[in-house]
Design an enzyme around this catalytic site. Structure first.
Site, PDB file in Angstrom:
ATOM      1  N   ASP A   1      -1.880   8.713   7.486  1.00  0.00           N
ATOM      2  CA  ASP A   1      -0.847   7.709   6.963  1.00  0.00           C
ATOM      3  C   ASP A   1       0.220   8.120   6.546  1.00  0.00           C
ATOM      4  O   ASP A   1       1.149   7.374   6.447  1.00  0.00           O
ATOM      5  CB  ASP A   1      -1.880   7.184   5.896  1.00  0.00           C
ATOM      6  CG  ASP A   1      -3.004   6.169   6.409  1.00  0.00           C
ATOM      7  OD1 ASP A   1      -2.998   5.206   6.534  1.00  0.00           O
ATOM      8  OD2 ASP A   1      -3.982   6.854   6.720  1.00  0.00           O
TER       9      ASP A   1
ATOM     10  N   ARG B   1       0.946  -1.206  -0.138  1.00  0.00           N
ATOM     11  CA  ARG B   1      -0.036   0.143   0.074  1.00  0.00           C
ATOM     12  C   ARG B   1       0.945   1.208   0.122  1.00  0.00           C
ATOM     13  O   ARG B   1       1.701   1.511   0.934  1.00  0.00           O
ATOM     14  CB  ARG B   1      -0.914   0.134   1.244  1.00  0.00           C
ATOM     15  CG  ARG B   1      -2.075  -1.220   1.169  1.00  0.00           C
ATOM     16  CD  ARG B   1      -2.962  -0.838   2.332  1.00  0.00           C
ATOM     17  NE  ARG B   1      -3.993   0.120   1.837  1.00  0.00           N
ATOM     18  CZ  ARG B   1      -4.830   0.781   2.678  1.00  0.00           C
ATOM     19  NH1 ARG B   1      -4.738   0.318   3.833  1.00  0.00           N
ATOM     20  NH2 ARG B   1      -5.530   1.724   2.032  1.00  0.00           N
TER      21      ARG B   1
END
Length: 383
Positions: free
Chosen positions: A242, A87
């Site tokens: 994130d 990711r």
């Protein structure tokens, strides 16, 4: 570590070999089921399908994945590469994988063999797990003090987005850890939980954690956030991250930027909570952050069409649920958006708070972190 019925992630040594065991978040809140990964491809699949998700715990997963590869005699460099790119937006995933890979290589270079190097890799992964739990406690302390200053008098009504609690951490989480601390102090009047389209991490996971903690909460349709601000029902917005760029820009679950704009317009504090490992000084600005694009069917069919506690196999796929849009409809489905630092009131980390959010303040947080690590390594300070 946070107290919990089912651990979010653990490394287990079974008679048939080591495994990484995950609480399958795609099945929450309907079912607390575990997912056993015997190799790195299985762990990568779990990461991509969001069986495990959230920046800090992805770092732990990356570390355990490399340790797993080392213990089972797989190619460690290839394992680290697969995990680091599973990711792209969440910087902690690559950080955890690379950190444990470096420990493995250093041990291998000492000339004591593969078994020793694998043991050192696992020790580093466990250290990463422990450090994240400790960081969670420090974030909760720093953040709760800051909120008391920003919203004096108690009775806070706080809006959060996505999921940032124990499910994303080795401890109690990031933003939700702060809010749990505020709740325990009797200062939280209402937690507004954005449902978080399209995968409903707020409605499914944050509400699940809020109920566990006994917090007064309401799930909020994402499109209703503006009306809630207009009614004067939000005292602060507290979210996770994130990736945080060197200029203080914040990548977080898509929808965060909209909330920051609303908060700015209505004069409401907008606070980001993340461990200092989420800061990426190699990314100069928010425009350089790679935003993950996810499959159209998550929007055109909806999350209930695949795992998420309602059936379908790992990873899911199109065509397994009732259509919400015409067949063949295109969809714009970024997993994240980027909020510029000008809209962020404060960044709370385990190393302290940056407010106002400036490149200098962000760099200082990272410098403090490096100093802590150096002193700890010298035996002068334990974190």
């Amino acid at each position: 570590m946070a107290e919990e019925c089912v651990p979010v992630i653990r490394y287990e040594e079974l008679p048939e070999g080591p495994v990484v065991v995950l609480l399958d978040q795609t099945r929450l809140p309907a079912e607390e089921a575990e997912l056993v990964c015997t190799d790195v491809p299985a762990l990568v699949d779990a990461i991509c399908s969001l069986a495990v998700r959230g920046a800090p715990v992805l770092g732990i997963a990356g570390g355990y994945g490399v340790a797993l590869a080392a213990a089972r005699g797989f190619d460690v460099a290839d394992a680290a590469e697969q995990l680091a790119h599973a990711r792209p937006t969440a910087v902690n995933l690559a950080y955890g994988a690379r950190r444990v890979e470096a420990a493995y290589r250093e041990a291998l270079g000492a000339g004591r063999g593969e078994a020793y190097a694998a043991a050192q890799a696992l020790a580093e992964a466990r250290a990463l797990h422990r450090e994240d739990a400790e960081a969670s406690d420090r974030m909760a302390e720093h953040g709760s003090v800051l909120l008391a200053e920003l919203v004096p008098g108690g009775g806070m009504r706080v809006l959060t987005h996505c999921n940032t609690g124990r499910l994303v951490s080795g401890g109690n989480g990031t933003a939700l850890a702060v809010l749990k601390a505020v709740h325990r102090a009797g200062e939280l009047r209402r937690l507004w939980v954005g449902e978080t389209r399209p995968l409903l991490q707020g409605a499914r996971l944050t509400a699940y954690e809020a109920a566990e903690a006994g917090m007064a909460y309401s799930v909020l349709a994402d499109g209703a956030a503006g009306s809630l601000f207009a009614a004067g029902e939000v005292d602060a917005v507290v979210v996770g991250a994130d990736r945080i760029a060197a200029d203080g820009s914040v990548a977080n679950k898509v929808g965060t930027y909209s909330l920051a704009v609303l908060a700015g317009h209505h004069g409401v504090p907008f606070v980001v909570v993340a461990p200092v490992t989420t800061i990426d000084l190699d990314t100069a600005s928010g425009s350089e952050i790679e935003v993950e694009q996810r499959a159209a069917y998550e929007v055109t069919e909806g999350p209930w069409a695949r795992p998420l506690g309602l059936g379908a196999g790992p990873g899911g796929g199109p065509g397994v649920g009732p259509a919400l849009a015409p067949v063949g409809a295109h969809a714009y489905n970024p997993a994240f958006d980027v909020t510029p630092s000008a809209l962020v009131t404060a960044v709370v980390t385990d190393e302290g708070v940056a407010s106002p959010v400036t490149p200098e303040g962000i760099a200082e947080l990272c410098s403090t972190s490096r100093m802590r690590a150096s002193r700890s390594a010298d035996g002068m300070m334990k974190s």
